[in-house]
Design a protein around this motif. Structure first.
Motif, mmCIF file in Angstrom:
data_model
loop_
_atom_site.group_PDB
_atom_site.id
_atom_site.type_symbol
_atom_site.label_atom_id
_atom_site.label_comp_id
_atom_site.label_asym_id
_atom_site.label_seq_id
_atom_site.Cartn_x
_atom_site.Cartn_y
_atom_site.Cartn_z
ATOM 1 N N ILE A 118 29.917 44.683 44.113
ATOM 2 C CA ILE A 118 31.131 44.523 43.116
ATOM 3 C C ILE A 118 30.948 42.791 42.098
ATOM 4 C CG2 ILE A 118 32.482 43.222 44.742
ATOM 5 C CD1 ILE A 118 31.859 44.725 47.154
ATOM 6 N N PRO A 138 37.288 47.443 45.444
ATOM 7 C CA PRO A 138 35.957 47.731 46.134
ATOM 8 C C PRO A 138 35.496 47.946 47.641
ATOM 9 C CG PRO A 138 35.021 46.330 44.846
ATOM 10 C CD PRO A 138 36.245 45.841 44.530
ATOM 11 N N LEU A 139 36.168 46.629 48.784
ATOM 12 C CA LEU A 139 35.662 46.542 49.433
ATOM 13 C C LEU A 139 37.074 47.908 50.794
ATOM 14 C CD1 LEU A 139 35.723 43.135 50.534
ATOM 15 C CD2 LEU A 139 33.776 44.889 50.519
ATOM 16 N N ASN A 174 27.390 46.397 47.220
ATOM 17 C CA ASN A 174 28.193 46.573 48.422
ATOM 18 C C ASN A 174 28.098 47.281 49.880
ATOM 19 O OD1 ASN A 174 30.626 47.759 50.125
ATOM 20 N ND2 ASN A 174 31.866 48.629 47.916
ATOM 21 N N LYS A 188 32.487 51.152 42.263
ATOM 22 C CA LYS A 188 32.404 50.644 43.869
ATOM 23 C C LYS A 188 31.057 50.336 44.345
ATOM 24 C CE LYS A 188 37.019 50.962 43.482
ATOM 25 N NZ LYS A 188 37.590 51.682 43.307
#
Length: 94
Positions: free
Chosen positions: A30, A74-75, A42, A27
């Protein structure tokens, strides 16, 4: 890469694809659904700028995620499944 490093560093295309996949799995990158082969670094993990600018960029990525242009996962700070309870096959926010 060879051109940029004057042939001092050379990696195969497969090796670079492997690294990209690892960065996405971790991650750190992105994947963009807007552009073929496009990625975002990210901003949760690396950002050059103020905290206010970083928040604006993260908010923009959430908007892109809401429109299906990038992934939400990923956030988030934990897997998306941990934000929901499953009751008889229907998801409810916790």
């Amino acid at each position: 890469m060879e051109e940029v490093t004057s042939n001092e560093m050379s990696k195969s295309e497969r090796t670079l694809e492997t690294y990209l996949k690892k960065f996405v799995d971790l991650k750190l990158l992105i994947r963009s659904n807007e552009v073929s082969g496009g990625y975002f670094v990210n901003p949760k993990y690396m950002f050059k700028g103020t905290l206010k600018e970083r928040e604006r960029v993260i908010k923009g990525l959430f908007e892109k995620a809401a429109n299906g242009k990038v992934s939400f996962e990923p956030l988030l700070d934990k897997p998306i499944s941990e934000y929901f309870d499953d009751h008889e096959g229907k998801l409810f926010a916790r």
